[in-house]
Design a protein around this motif. Structure first.
Motif, PDB file in Angstrom:
ATOM      1  N   ILE A  38       0.817  -1.220   0.000  1.00  0.00           N
ATOM      2  CA  ILE A  38       0.000   0.000   0.000  1.00  0.00           C
ATOM      3  C   ILE A  38       0.847   1.265   0.000  1.00  0.00           C
ATOM      4  CG2 ILE A  38      -1.946  -1.170   1.107  1.00  0.00           C
ATOM      5  CD1 ILE A  38      -1.181   0.445   3.675  1.00  0.00           C
ATOM      6  N   SER A  39       2.121   1.152   0.368  1.00  0.00           N
ATOM      7  CA  SER A  39       2.965   2.349   0.385  1.00  0.00           C
ATOM      8  C   SER A  39       3.201   2.895  -1.016  1.00  0.00           C
ATOM      9  CB  SER A  39       4.302   2.057   1.072  1.00  0.00           C
ATOM     10  OG  SER A  39       5.094   1.195   0.289  1.00  0.00           O
ATOM     11  N   GLN A  40       2.923   2.104  -2.037  1.00  0.00           N
ATOM     12  CA  GLN A  40       3.090   2.523  -3.427  1.00  0.00           C
ATOM     13  C   GLN A  40       1.808   3.084  -4.030  1.00  0.00           C
ATOM     14  OE1 GLN A  40       6.232   2.423  -4.790  1.00  0.00           O
ATOM     15  NE2 GLN A  40       6.746   1.802  -2.712  1.00  0.00           N
ATOM     16  N   GLN A  41       0.723   3.092  -3.239  1.00  0.00           N
ATOM     17  CA  GLN A  41      -0.571   3.553  -3.747  1.00  0.00           C
ATOM     18  C   GLN A  41      -1.188   4.511  -2.732  1.00  0.00           C
ATOM     19  OE1 GLN A  41      -3.007   0.401  -5.438  1.00  0.00           O
ATOM     20  NE2 GLN A  41      -1.239  -0.959  -5.427  1.00  0.00           N
ATOM     21  N   PRO A  42      -1.102   5.817  -2.984  1.00  0.00           N
ATOM     22  CA  PRO A  42      -1.533   6.820  -2.013  1.00  0.00           C
ATOM     23  C   PRO A  42      -2.965   6.638  -1.476  1.00  0.00           C
ATOM     24  CG  PRO A  42      -0.340   7.861  -3.799  1.00  0.00           C
ATOM     25  CD  PRO A  42      -0.530   6.425  -4.183  1.00  0.00           C
ATOM     26  N   ALA A  43      -3.904   6.269  -2.320  1.00  0.00           N
ATOM     27  CA  ALA A  43      -5.291   6.109  -1.855  1.00  0.00           C
ATOM     28  C   ALA A  43      -5.390   4.960  -0.852  1.00  0.00           C
ATOM     29  CB  ALA A  43      -6.222   5.874  -3.030  1.00  0.00           C
ATOM     30  N   LEU A  45      -2.882   3.756   0.946  1.00  0.00           N
ATOM     31  CA  LEU A  45      -2.104   4.135   2.122  1.00  0.00           C
ATOM     32  C   LEU A  45      -2.939   5.010   3.048  1.00  0.00           C
ATOM     33  CD1 LEU A  45       0.575   3.967   3.593  1.00  0.00           C
ATOM     34  CD2 LEU A  45       1.332   5.964   2.300  1.00  0.00           C
ATOM     35  N   GLU A  46      -3.670   5.930   2.481  1.00  0.00           N
ATOM     36  CA  GLU A  46      -4.518   6.806   3.294  1.00  0.00           C
ATOM     37  C   GLU A  46      -5.599   6.010   4.028  1.00  0.00           C
ATOM     38  OE1 GLU A  46      -7.625  10.484   2.669  1.00  0.00           O
ATOM     39  OE2 GLU A  46      -5.927  10.327   1.296  1.00  0.00           O
ATOM     40  N   GLU A  47      -6.190   5.039   3.364  1.00  0.00           N
ATOM     41  CA  GLU A  47      -7.285   4.274   3.951  1.00  0.00           C
ATOM     42  C   GLU A  47      -6.826   3.190   4.922  1.00  0.00           C
ATOM     43  OE1 GLU A  47     -11.191   1.680   2.568  1.00  0.00           O
ATOM     44  OE2 GLU A  47     -10.035   2.776   1.065  1.00  0.00           O
ATOM     45  N   TYR A  48      -5.697   2.530   4.630  1.00  0.00           N
ATOM     46  CA  TYR A  48      -5.296   1.339   5.380  1.00  0.00           C
ATOM     47  C   TYR A  48      -3.990   1.472   6.165  1.00  0.00           C
ATOM     48  CZ  TYR A  48      -8.848  -1.139   2.712  1.00  0.00           C
ATOM     49  OH  TYR A  48     -10.037  -1.554   2.155  1.00  0.00           O
ATOM     50  N   ALA A  49      -3.411   2.655   6.228  1.00  0.00           N
ATOM     51  CA  ALA A  49      -2.079   2.821   6.816  1.00  0.00           C
ATOM     52  C   ALA A  49      -1.919   2.158   8.177  1.00  0.00           C
ATOM     53  CB  ALA A  49      -1.721   4.292   6.916  1.00  0.00           C
ATOM     54  N   TRP A  50      -2.899   2.293   9.054  1.00  0.00           N
ATOM     55  CA  TRP A  50      -2.790   1.744  10.415  1.00  0.00           C
ATOM     56  C   TRP A  50      -3.550   0.439  10.580  1.00  0.00           C
ATOM     57  CZ3 TRP A  50       1.095   3.803  12.699  1.00  0.00           C
ATOM     58  CH2 TRP A  50       1.444   5.112  12.408  1.00  0.00           C
ATOM     59  N   LEU A  51      -4.103  -0.094   9.493  1.00  0.00           N
ATOM     60  CA  LEU A  51      -4.924  -1.299   9.576  1.00  0.00           C
ATOM     61  C   LEU A  51      -4.242  -2.555   9.057  1.00  0.00           C
ATOM     62  CD1 LEU A  51      -8.298   0.208   8.316  1.00  0.00           C
ATOM     63  CD2 LEU A  51      -7.579  -0.172  10.682  1.00  0.00           C
ATOM     64  N   VAL A  52      -3.174  -2.411   8.269  1.00  0.00           N
ATOM     65  CA  VAL A  52      -2.557  -3.585   7.663  1.00  0.00           C
ATOM     66  C   VAL A  52      -2.012  -4.510   8.740  1.00  0.00           C
ATOM     67  CG1 VAL A  52      -2.011  -2.521   5.459  1.00  0.00           C
ATOM     68  CG2 VAL A  52      -0.338  -2.435   7.280  1.00  0.00           C
ATOM     69  N   PRO A  53      -2.020  -5.790   8.468  1.00  0.00           N
ATOM     70  CA  PRO A  53      -2.428  -6.442   7.231  1.00  0.00           C
ATOM     71  C   PRO A  53      -3.947  -6.615   7.140  1.00  0.00           C
ATOM     72  CG  PRO A  53      -1.628  -8.070   8.774  1.00  0.00           C
ATOM     73  CD  PRO A  53      -1.432  -6.737   9.426  1.00  0.00           C
ATOM     74  N   VAL A  54      -4.421  -6.516   5.916  1.00  0.00           N
ATOM     75  CA  VAL A  54      -5.833  -6.738   5.607  1.00  0.00           C
ATOM     76  C   VAL A  54      -5.884  -7.691   4.416  1.00  0.00           C
ATOM     77  CG1 VAL A  54      -7.997  -5.672   4.863  1.00  0.00           C
ATOM     78  CG2 VAL A  54      -6.485  -4.430   6.422  1.00  0.00           C
ATOM     79  N   LEU A  55      -6.728  -8.712   4.526  1.00  0.00           N
ATOM     80  CA  LEU A  55      -6.918  -9.652   3.435  1.00  0.00           C
ATOM     81  C   LEU A  55      -8.237  -9.316   2.757  1.00  0.00           C
ATOM     82  CD1 LEU A  55      -5.791 -12.177   2.025  1.00  0.00           C
ATOM     83  CD2 LEU A  55      -7.111 -13.562   3.644  1.00  0.00           C
ATOM     84  N   VAL A  56      -8.190  -9.099   1.444  1.00  0.00           N
ATOM     85  CA  VAL A  56      -9.370  -8.712   0.671  1.00  0.00           C
ATOM     86  C   VAL A  56      -9.685  -9.812  -0.323  1.00  0.00           C
ATOM     87  CG1 VAL A  56     -10.358  -6.970  -0.877  1.00  0.00           C
ATOM     88  CG2 VAL A  56      -8.716  -6.277   0.902  1.00  0.00           C
TER      89      VAL A  56
END
Length: 78
Positions: A38-43, A45-56
Motif C-alpha cells: 500500500i505504500s506505493q498507492q496513495p489512496a 495508504l490513506e485508507e489502510y495505513a494503520w490497519l494492515v495487514p488486511v486480506l481482501v
C-alpha cells in the motif's frame, strides 16, 4: 480459484505473520494470493495505513482485518 489480496507495507512484522498464517491455512479450494504494497498507492495508504495487514477477497471486496484468528479458514472458503 478465488483471488485474494493481502494489503501490506514494508517492514511490517504483522504482515509477515499474516502471510505465514495464509500459507499454513488449508482452504477447500486453491486460492491465488496477490501481495499489495500500500505504500506505493496513495489512496490505499490513506485508507489502510494503520490497519494492515488486511486480506481482501476479489469479487465481493470483503475484508478480513488482522488478527485473522479462526476466521481465516472460513473467509478463504466463502
Amino acid at each position: 480459484m478465488t483471488d485474494f489480496y493481502l494489503l501490506t507495507k514494508p517492514e511490517c512484522p504483522l504482515c509477515n505473520e499474516a502471510l505465514l498464517a495464509i500459507h499454513h491455512s488449508e482452504p477447500d479450494e486453491p486460492v491465488r494470493l496477490h501481495i499489495v504494497d500500500i505504500s506505493q498507492q496513495p489512496a490505499l495508504l490513506e485508507e489502510y495505513a494503520w490497519l494492515v495487514p488486511v486480506l481482501v477477497r476479489d469479487g465481493d471486496d470483503a475484508e478480513l482485518r488482522w488478527p485473522f484468528g479462526n476466521e481465516l479458514e472460513e473467509f478463504l472458503n466463502s
